[in-house]
Design a protein around this motif. Structure first.
Motif, PDB file in Angstrom:
ATOM      1  N   THR A  89       7.050  11.968   0.277  1.00 15.26           N
ATOM      2  CA  THR A  89       6.735  11.023  -0.791  1.00 15.26           C
ATOM      3  C   THR A  89       7.833   9.975  -0.898  1.00 15.26           C
ATOM      4  OG1 THR A  89       5.483  12.677  -2.050  1.00 15.26           O
ATOM      5  CG2 THR A  89       6.310  10.769  -3.262  1.00 15.26           C
ATOM      6  N   LEU A  90       7.429   8.715  -0.875  1.00 12.07           N
ATOM      7  CA  LEU A  90       8.385   7.608  -0.929  1.00 12.07           C
ATOM      8  C   LEU A  90       8.472   6.975  -2.310  1.00 12.07           C
ATOM      9  CD1 LEU A  90       7.394   5.860   2.421  1.00 12.07           C
ATOM     10  CD2 LEU A  90       9.263   7.489   2.040  1.00 12.07           C
ATOM     11  N   ALA A  91       7.342   6.889  -2.988  1.00 13.55           N
ATOM     12  CA  ALA A  91       7.336   6.249  -4.309  1.00 13.55           C
ATOM     13  C   ALA A  91       6.083   6.646  -5.055  1.00 13.55           C
ATOM     14  CB  ALA A  91       7.412   4.724  -4.168  1.00 13.55           C
ATOM     15  N   LYS A  92       6.194   6.619  -6.379  1.00  9.28           N
ATOM     16  CA  LYS A  92       5.055   6.877  -7.256  1.00  9.28           C
ATOM     17  C   LYS A  92       5.068   5.845  -8.368  1.00  9.28           C
ATOM     18  CE  LYS A  92       4.973  11.957  -6.746  1.00  9.28           C
ATOM     19  NZ  LYS A  92       4.979  13.234  -7.499  1.00  9.28           N
ATOM     20  N   SER A  93       3.882   5.517  -8.863  1.00  5.78           N
ATOM     21  CA  SER A  93       3.838   4.570  -9.974  1.00  5.78           C
ATOM     22  C   SER A  93       2.466   4.626 -10.634  1.00  5.78           C
ATOM     23  CB  SER A  93       4.112   3.143  -9.486  1.00  5.78           C
ATOM     24  OG  SER A  93       4.199   2.253 -10.586  1.00  5.78           O
ATOM     25  N   ILE A  94       2.430   4.188 -11.891  1.00  5.97           N
ATOM     26  CA  ILE A  94       1.165   3.995 -12.610  1.00  5.97           C
ATOM     27  C   ILE A  94       1.014   2.492 -12.811  1.00  5.97           C
ATOM     28  CG2 ILE A  94      -0.126   4.447 -14.721  1.00  5.97           C
ATOM     29  CD1 ILE A  94       1.442   7.017 -15.059  1.00  5.97           C
ATOM     30  N   LEU A  95      -0.047   1.933 -12.252  1.00  4.31           N
ATOM     31  CA  LEU A  95      -0.234   0.489 -12.254  1.00  4.31           C
ATOM     32  C   LEU A  95      -1.415   0.101 -13.128  1.00  4.31           C
ATOM     33  CD1 LEU A  95       0.090  -0.084  -8.400  1.00  4.31           C
ATOM     34  CD2 LEU A  95       1.910  -0.104 -10.128  1.00  4.31           C
ATOM     35  N   PRO A  96      -1.311  -1.022 -13.824  1.00  8.53           N
ATOM     36  CA  PRO A  96      -2.452  -1.480 -14.625  1.00  8.53           C
ATOM     37  C   PRO A  96      -3.550  -2.039 -13.740  1.00  8.53           C
ATOM     38  CG  PRO A  96      -0.690  -3.095 -14.695  1.00  8.53           C
ATOM     39  CD  PRO A  96      -0.144  -1.914 -13.952  1.00  8.53           C
ATOM     40  N   GLU A  97      -4.771  -1.964 -14.204  1.00  9.38           N
ATOM     41  CA  GLU A  97      -5.892  -2.581 -13.493  1.00  9.38           C
ATOM     42  C   GLU A  97      -5.740  -4.099 -13.532  1.00  9.38           C
ATOM     43  OE1 GLU A  97      -9.400  -3.262 -11.491  1.00  9.38           O
ATOM     44  OE2 GLU A  97      -8.414  -1.328 -11.792  1.00  9.38           O
ATOM     45  N   GLY A  98      -6.169  -4.781 -12.483  1.00  9.64           N
ATOM     46  CA  GLY A  98      -6.137  -6.236 -12.481  1.00  9.64           C
ATOM     47  C   GLY A  98      -5.090  -6.810 -11.544  1.00  9.64           C
ATOM     48  N   SER A  99      -4.928  -8.118 -11.625  1.00 11.48           N
ATOM     49  CA  SER A  99      -4.052  -8.825 -10.691  1.00 11.48           C
ATOM     50  C   SER A  99      -2.590  -8.411 -10.814  1.00 11.48           C
ATOM     51  CB  SER A  99      -4.184 -10.339 -10.899  1.00 11.48           C
ATOM     52  OG  SER A  99      -3.882 -10.693 -12.234  1.00 11.48           O
ATOM     53  N   SER A 100      -2.145  -8.112 -12.040  1.00 14.22           N
ATOM     54  CA  SER A 100      -0.749  -7.703 -12.195  1.00 14.22           C
ATOM     55  C   SER A 100      -0.490  -6.360 -11.517  1.00 14.22           C
ATOM     56  CB  SER A 100      -0.372  -7.631 -13.674  1.00 14.22           C
ATOM     57  OG  SER A 100      -1.140  -6.642 -14.347  1.00 14.22           O
ATOM     58  N   GLY A 101      -1.461  -5.456 -11.596  1.00  9.64           N
ATOM     59  CA  GLY A 101      -1.321  -4.160 -10.937  1.00  9.64           C
ATOM     60  C   GLY A 101      -1.316  -4.294  -9.429  1.00  9.64           C
TER      61      GLY A 101
END
Length: 301
Positions: free
Chosen positions: A25-37
């Motif tokens: 595992t290199l990285a984990k994240s929670i991203l928002p839906e949409g262009s910013s994510g």
């Protein structure tokens, strides 16, 4: 360099995990839906690729869907997207997890690992042109409405069996225009027995049926046969549900016809439409009513 991405999506966010070819595992994240994510996902990937971000870099993404703006953005970015069937993903988790615990982060890990080890069992998504995507959108909606009509028809058939079995003897196709018109006028046994020959034949004529006189006689006789009855209040209640079902089926027929025209129009607009249409195919009968003919099964490109 090969980089694996597991993307467990929800309506408003994505749990992602980045993994290398060894399963680390290199990285984990929670991203928002949409262009910013999407922008943040690109940044995460770029940070891991570093100087290897070039023509030799390959990014494979596992996600349990093949549609929507997010997936289109992944494909447009040049990533290899593997739409994983949710049932496949669930079975993969069962193979590799002792406990039945489920979490978004764990699902993202499983998707990344699945793409790493089982990519040969998966099919990468092929990028579609806007014309092809448009055909898929309307064809998918057309199919869904036809399936919904089938479900509604089955519910109507079950209800009629409970209080008005003569209708099942009288009408061959419960979702046909003439059947819906007559059931709308007479949703119960008593009212149906009073239908005149003129009313029945007029409905058949509007539905463009053949051999109207013979069919009128058969339907009228079937509706007047003796049958086991239900209490009046129960029959009235069932009749109300039949009127509702008739209205729903009528609307579905209208929208299926409208979408059928859209499928045809979008398919004709595709640059390869003439090539596909020129291919030999088995003869198909003419549709008896909307959504039951060849256009309901147009090829999806």
């Amino acid at each position: 360099m090969l980089l694996l991405v597991g993307d467990d999506w929800a309506e408003d966010h994505h749990d992602v995990e980045l993994m290398d070819s060894s399963g680390r595992t290199l990285a984990k994240s929670i991203l928002p839906e949409g262009s910013s994510g999407i922008a943040r996902l690109h940044a995460l990937i770029a940070a891991q690729l570093g100087d290897d971000a070039g023509d030799d870099a390959e990014v494979r993404v596992g996600i349990e869907t093949d549609r929507g703006p997010w997936v289109a953005a992944l494909d447009a970015a040049g990533y290899v997207v593997y739409p994983v069937n949710p049932l496949q993903a669930a079975r993969y988790r069962q193979r590799h997890a002792v406990s039945g615990a489920k979490s978004d982060a764990a699902d993202a890990h499983s998707l990344a690992d699945m793409v790493r080890t089982d990519a040969h069992q998966l099919r990468a998504m092929a990028g579609d042109s806007p014309d092809a995507e448009a055909v898929k959108v309307v064809a998918r909606a057309h199919k869904t409405l036809i399936w919904e009509r089938t479900r509604q028809t089955q519910r109507l058939r079950h209800a009629l069996r409970e209080y008005f079995p003569a209708a099942l003897e009288a009408f061959d196709d419960l979702d046909a225009a003439d059947t819906l018109e007559l059931l709308g006028k007479a949703p119960g046994p008593t009212a149906a027995a009073r239908l005149s020959r003129a009313q029945i034949s007029a409905a058949l004529r509007r539905a463009r049926r053949r051999d109207i006189d013979t069919k009128t006689t058969r339907i009228r006789a079937a509706l007047r046969t003796e049958q086991l009855g239900r209490p009046g209040v129960v029959t009235t209640a069932y009749a109300a549900t039949t009127r509702a079902a008739v209205a729903v089926l009528g609307t579905l027929n209208e929208q299926i016809t409208a979408l059928e025209a859209q499928v045809d129009a979008h398919f004709r607009r595709h640059p390869d439409a003439e090539i596909v249409r020129s291919q030999p195919s088995p003869a198909q009968p003419s549709p008896a009513r909307p959504g039951h003919g060849p256009r309901a099964c147009l090829p999806i490109v």
